[in-house]
Scaffold this motif. Structure first.
Motif, PDB file in Angstrom:
ATOM      1  N   ASP A  87       0.778  -1.263   0.103  1.00 53.10           N
ATOM      2  CA  ASP A  87      -0.143   0.080   0.123  1.00 53.10           C
ATOM      3  C   ASP A  87       0.531   0.715  -0.134  1.00 53.10           C
ATOM      4  O   ASP A  87       1.990   1.374   1.196  1.00 53.10           O
ATOM      5  CB  ASP A  87      -0.736   0.029   1.412  1.00 53.10           C
ATOM      6  CG  ASP A  87      -1.614   1.411   0.998  1.00 53.10           C
ATOM      7  OD1 ASP A  87      -1.303   2.493   1.466  1.00 53.10           O
ATOM      8  OD2 ASP A  87      -3.267   0.734   1.357  1.00 53.10           O
ATOM      9  N   ARG A  89       0.932   5.565  -0.080  1.00 55.93           N
ATOM     10  CA  ARG A  89      -0.168   6.553   0.521  1.00 55.93           C
ATOM     11  C   ARG A  89       0.263   7.440  -0.293  1.00 55.93           C
ATOM     12  O   ARG A  89       1.307   8.291  -0.424  1.00 55.93           O
ATOM     13  CB  ARG A  89       0.126   7.052   2.171  1.00 55.93           C
ATOM     14  CG  ARG A  89      -0.457   7.745   2.802  1.00 55.93           C
ATOM     15  CD  ARG A  89      -0.419   8.395   4.277  1.00 55.93           C
ATOM     16  NE  ARG A  89      -1.479   9.955   4.932  1.00 55.93           N
ATOM     17  CZ  ARG A  89      -0.950  10.529   4.343  1.00 55.93           C
ATOM     18  NH1 ARG A  89       0.376  11.113   3.951  1.00 55.93           N
ATOM     19  NH2 ARG A  89      -1.193  11.115   5.102  1.00 55.93           N
ATOM     20  N   ASN A  95      -5.031   6.050  -1.652  1.00 58.08           N
ATOM     21  CA  ASN A  95      -3.979   4.590  -1.132  1.00 58.08           C
ATOM     22  C   ASN A  95      -3.986   4.195  -2.475  1.00 58.08           C
ATOM     23  O   ASN A  95      -5.165   3.959  -3.399  1.00 58.08           O
ATOM     24  CB  ASN A  95      -4.444   3.924   0.287  1.00 58.08           C
ATOM     25  CG  ASN A  95      -4.056   4.782   1.288  1.00 58.08           C
ATOM     26  OD1 ASN A  95      -4.550   5.640   1.407  1.00 58.08           O
ATOM     27  ND2 ASN A  95      -3.289   3.913   1.629  1.00 58.08           N
ATOM     28  N   ARG A  97      -3.200   0.620  -4.080  1.00 57.20           N
ATOM     29  CA  ARG A  97      -2.870  -0.536  -3.725  1.00 57.20           C
ATOM     30  C   ARG A  97      -2.777  -1.283  -4.716  1.00 57.20           C
ATOM     31  O   ARG A  97      -3.060  -1.681  -5.971  1.00 57.20           O
ATOM     32  CB  ARG A  97      -3.764  -1.010  -2.297  1.00 57.20           C
ATOM     33  CG  ARG A  97      -3.971  -0.211  -2.162  1.00 57.20           C
ATOM     34  CD  ARG A  97      -5.319  -0.439  -1.489  1.00 57.20           C
ATOM     35  NE  ARG A  97      -6.120  -1.568  -0.278  1.00 57.20           N
ATOM     36  CZ  ARG A  97      -5.650  -1.238   1.132  1.00 57.20           C
ATOM     37  NH1 ARG A  97      -4.995  -1.035   1.808  1.00 57.20           N
ATOM     38  NH2 ARG A  97      -6.661  -3.290   1.340  1.00 57.20           N
ATOM     39  N   SER A  99      -1.589  -5.768  -5.127  1.00 58.00           N
ATOM     40  CA  SER A  99      -2.482  -6.921  -4.132  1.00 58.00           C
ATOM     41  C   SER A  99      -2.038  -8.545  -4.974  1.00 58.00           C
ATOM     42  O   SER A  99      -2.874  -9.051  -5.376  1.00 58.00           O
ATOM     43  CB  SER A  99      -3.798  -7.505  -3.353  1.00 58.00           C
ATOM     44  OG  SER A  99      -4.714  -6.221  -3.908  1.00 58.00           O
ATOM     45  N   LYS A 144      -7.710   3.029  -3.618  1.00 53.16           N
ATOM     46  CA  LYS A 144      -8.419   3.718  -2.096  1.00 53.16           C
ATOM     47  C   LYS A 144      -8.799   4.877  -1.839  1.00 53.16           C
ATOM     48  O   LYS A 144      -7.457   5.890  -1.671  1.00 53.16           O
ATOM     49  CB  LYS A 144      -7.140   2.816  -0.974  1.00 53.16           C
ATOM     50  CG  LYS A 144      -8.128   2.721  -0.029  1.00 53.16           C
ATOM     51  CD  LYS A 144      -7.587   1.751   1.171  1.00 53.16           C
ATOM     52  CE  LYS A 144      -8.436   1.717   3.239  1.00 53.16           C
ATOM     53  NZ  LYS A 144      -7.595   0.991   3.578  1.00 53.16           N
ATOM     54  N   THR A 158     -12.862   1.696  -3.291  1.00 57.42           N
ATOM     55  CA  THR A 158     -12.051   0.952  -4.018  1.00 57.42           C
ATOM     56  C   THR A 158     -12.473   1.213  -5.848  1.00 57.42           C
ATOM     57  O   THR A 158     -13.696   0.676  -5.936  1.00 57.42           O
ATOM     58  CB  THR A 158     -11.228  -0.257  -3.677  1.00 57.42           C
ATOM     59  OG1 THR A 158     -12.038  -1.166  -4.062  1.00 57.42           O
ATOM     60  CG2 THR A 158     -10.735  -0.076  -2.274  1.00 57.42           C
ATOM     61  N   GLU A 248      -3.260  -5.816   7.934  1.00 61.90           N
ATOM     62  CA  GLU A 248      -2.826  -5.234   8.197  1.00 61.90           C
ATOM     63  C   GLU A 248      -1.652  -4.138   9.002  1.00 61.90           C
ATOM     64  O   GLU A 248      -2.379  -4.771   9.292  1.00 61.90           O
ATOM     65  CB  GLU A 248      -2.417  -3.626   6.942  1.00 61.90           C
ATOM     66  CG  GLU A 248      -3.623  -4.087   5.473  1.00 61.90           C
ATOM     67  CD  GLU A 248      -4.451  -2.654   4.666  1.00 61.90           C
ATOM     68  OE1 GLU A 248      -3.599  -1.811   5.187  1.00 61.90           O
ATOM     69  OE2 GLU A 248      -5.255  -3.353   4.596  1.00 61.90           O
TER      70      GLU A 248
END
Length: 248
Positions: A87, A89, A95, A97, A99, A144, A158, A248
């Motif tokens: 993630d 910022r 954010n 992200r 994954s 996000k 998201t 997280e």
């Protein structure tokens, strides 16, 4: 489980978890992990379930022997998924992200001959089915967008894209799907700040952008009885609902 009920089940599951956590933390005056959202980069992992679907467009082809086959995915089974998370910022509310992970699941396609009869001596001339198992390597990239934190929770939305590749083995069945696809995704969830980590239940809806039907079937050149199923379909699009719990 039909298409509407499995979506309701996903939403109810996440709401129950979120409601329980909200009830436990609503009167909590202690702010857990106050500086968790200040980190430029942080990592985590997730486990969850996926419900895979196919949006099949039939063309109503009538074969030389008077059959017209239609395909659909009338019910769904939950699959398993596991991901790692990085993630970044971007700002107070944003954010980025990524994954990558694995999604395991299956889709059962039902075929029905519109001009057949359940009383036929050969039941295969009226109804058939195919179990399409998948083992996807996925790389989701999401933006996000988070609301302001309230006590120990913070809702978010998201949106993003997900590339996926099916590493499962191809089989010479009625339909064959291409291994690669790209999906758009939208989702919602909530960060819950626990003493030692954040728990983030999330529901994500994914929509395929590519026609994944494999029309080149050299394995069926000498098998018109099987090739007619591919010829009866105009387009196949992937879709998916993913219920995920991030740590997280």
């Amino acid at each position: 489980m039909n298409k509407c009920s499995y979506i309701r089940t996903c939403a109810v599951l996440v709401m129950l978890v979120a409601g329980a956590l909200c009830h436990a933390q609503d009167n909590d005056k202690i702010l857990n992990r106050q500086y968790a959202d200040m980190k430029r980069v942080h990592f985590g992992f997730s486990v969850g379930m996926n419900f895979q679907d196919l949006n099949i467009t039939n063309n109503g082809l009538i074969t030389d022997d008077g059959q017209s086959w239609f395909a659909d995915v009338p019910s769904h089974s939950p699959g398993f998924c596991v991901n790692v998370l990085a993630d970044l910022r971007l700002g107070k509310h944003f954010n980025l992200r990524i994954s990558p992970g694995m999604y395991f699941g299956n889709k059962v396609v039902k075929f029905r001959n519109a001009y057949g009869s359940p009383d036929d001596l050969d039941p295969m001339s009226y109804r058939q089915s195919q179990n399409l198992k998948s083992a996807y390597v996925v790389v989701p990239l999401d933006l996000k967008i988070s609301a302001l934190r309230y006590h120990n929770m913070r809702p978010y939305f998201t949106g993003g894209v997900m590339a996926l590749y099916d590493v499962g083995k191809d089989r010479p069945d009625q339909l064959r799907l291409k291994n690669m696809d790209v999906m758009l995704s939208v989702g919602l969830g909530c960060d819950f700040y626990l003493p030692y980590f954040k728990l983030c239940p999330e529901v994500k809806f994914c929509f395929g952008l590519r026609d994944v039907l494999e029309r080149k079937r050299p394995d069926l050149q000498d098998n018109p009885e099987m090739m007619r199923f591919t010829e009866s379909v105009s387009k196949v699009l992937n879709s998916m609902v993913v219920v995920t719990f991030y740590f997280e």
